[in-house]
Design an enzyme around this catalytic site. Structure first.
Site, mmCIF file in Angstrom:
data_model
loop_
_atom_site.group_PDB
_atom_site.id
_atom_site.type_symbol
_atom_site.label_atom_id
_atom_site.label_comp_id
_atom_site.label_asym_id
_atom_site.label_seq_id
_atom_site.Cartn_x
_atom_site.Cartn_y
_atom_site.Cartn_z
ATOM 1 N N ASP A 22 1.985 -3.205 -2.570
ATOM 2 C CA ASP A 22 1.847 -3.331 -4.028
ATOM 3 C C ASP A 22 2.374 -4.683 -4.514
ATOM 4 O O ASP A 22 3.266 -5.273 -3.906
ATOM 5 C CB ASP A 22 2.616 -2.184 -4.709
ATOM 6 N N ASN A 70 -7.579 3.809 -8.082
ATOM 7 C CA ASN A 70 -7.827 2.384 -8.329
ATOM 8 C C ASN A 70 -9.231 2.104 -8.893
ATOM 9 O O ASN A 70 -9.500 0.994 -9.369
ATOM 10 C CB ASN A 70 -7.577 1.541 -7.065
#
Ligand code: IPE
Ligand code: IPE
Ligand code: MG
Length: 244
Positions: A22, A70
């Protein structure tokens, strides 16, 4: 410190490391660049991390590349990521195979485009005899989605009389998960300072150790992985028991 993997039995490092990669977007933002610039930089970090695994005794590396959530991002970012995955697989296939890396993908393929699926199938097939490192790429992966898909198949086996409801126990469900051939992760690392798991390996991480580190994924290095593997070796894993 964890023992040297070469010493075999004394080895206390993690065999299976799973990483929530991330921070690509923030890394790019900090440089005044578009988010995709960060994703490209992030993809370039993967090779170094995979290459570091054998000397650290890490046999299984699982990386979170794209979650079932996502898709909520802009069309530009999603399309850019899908194109990056296609390019990454095409470009890295040879090098991964040459290093003896076995690649697998987990996640639901139904929403992925045919070209990408073909590349994923090809890379899995190309590397299926390899055994130096088992690299699993989670693409369109969500832990809840995985458990739901697994349950659907399990229910079908019950309906087809291949499985009796009374025989279902905690050994049964994992056989239907995307990760059925993998051991559970020992260590889950999340970069970028967020202390959450965002739907990653929900079932499998029941007893994993967690490391939430501030480094943004494009800045992550093999040295940092080595440090995390080292501190993992110092942890006391009790699995609910009391040491006597
Ligand atoms: C992780 O980086 C990569 C994916 C989720 C595809 P992010 O894109 O989430 O980066 P941040 O969290 O916005 O910085
Ligand atoms: C998790 O990161 C997914 C991947 C790293 C692929 P996100 O950036 O999507 O997670 P949230 O939105 O911070 O929970
Ligand atoms: Mg993020």
């Amino acid at each position: 410190m964890s023992a040297d993997p070469a010493k075999g039995d004394d080895f206390r490092g993690p065999r299976h490391v799973a990483i929530i990669m991330d921070g690509n977007g923030r890394w790019a933002q900090a440089r005044g660049r578009p988010r995709l610039f960060g994703h490209h930089a992030g993809a370039r970090r993967v090779r170094e991390v995979v290459e570091a695994c054998p000397s650290l005794g890490v046999k299984y590396l699982t990386i979170f590349a794209f979650s079932t959530e996502n898709w909520k991002r802009t069309q530009v970012e999603v399309a850019g990521l899908m194109s990056l995955f296609r390019r990454y697989i095409s470009r890295e296939a040879k090098a991964l195979d040459a290093r003896g890396v076995r690649v697998r993908f987990i996640g639901d393929r139904v929403r992925l485009d045919d070209k990408l699926i073909a590349l994923m199938d090809h890379l899995e097939k190309l590397t299926e005899q390899n055994d130096s490192v088992h690299l699993t790429i989670a693409l369109n992966y969500g832990g809840r989605d995985e458990v739901a898909r697994a349950t659907k198949r399990l229910a079908q086996d019950v309906a087809d009389h291949k499985l009796l409801p009374q025989d279902v126990d905690e050994e049964t469900l994992p056989r239907y998960l995307d990760t059925c051939v993998l051991p559970d992760p020992d260590l889950v690392v999340r970069t970028s300072g967020e202390a959450r798991i965002s739907n990653f390996l929900l079932w499998q991480s029941a007893y994993a150790e967690y490391e939430f580190i501030d480094t943004l994924w494009p800045d992550f290095t093999a040295e940092e992985l080595a440090r995390l593997c080292g501190s993992y070796g110092d942890r006391d894993r009790r699995f609910g028991a009391v040491k006597t």
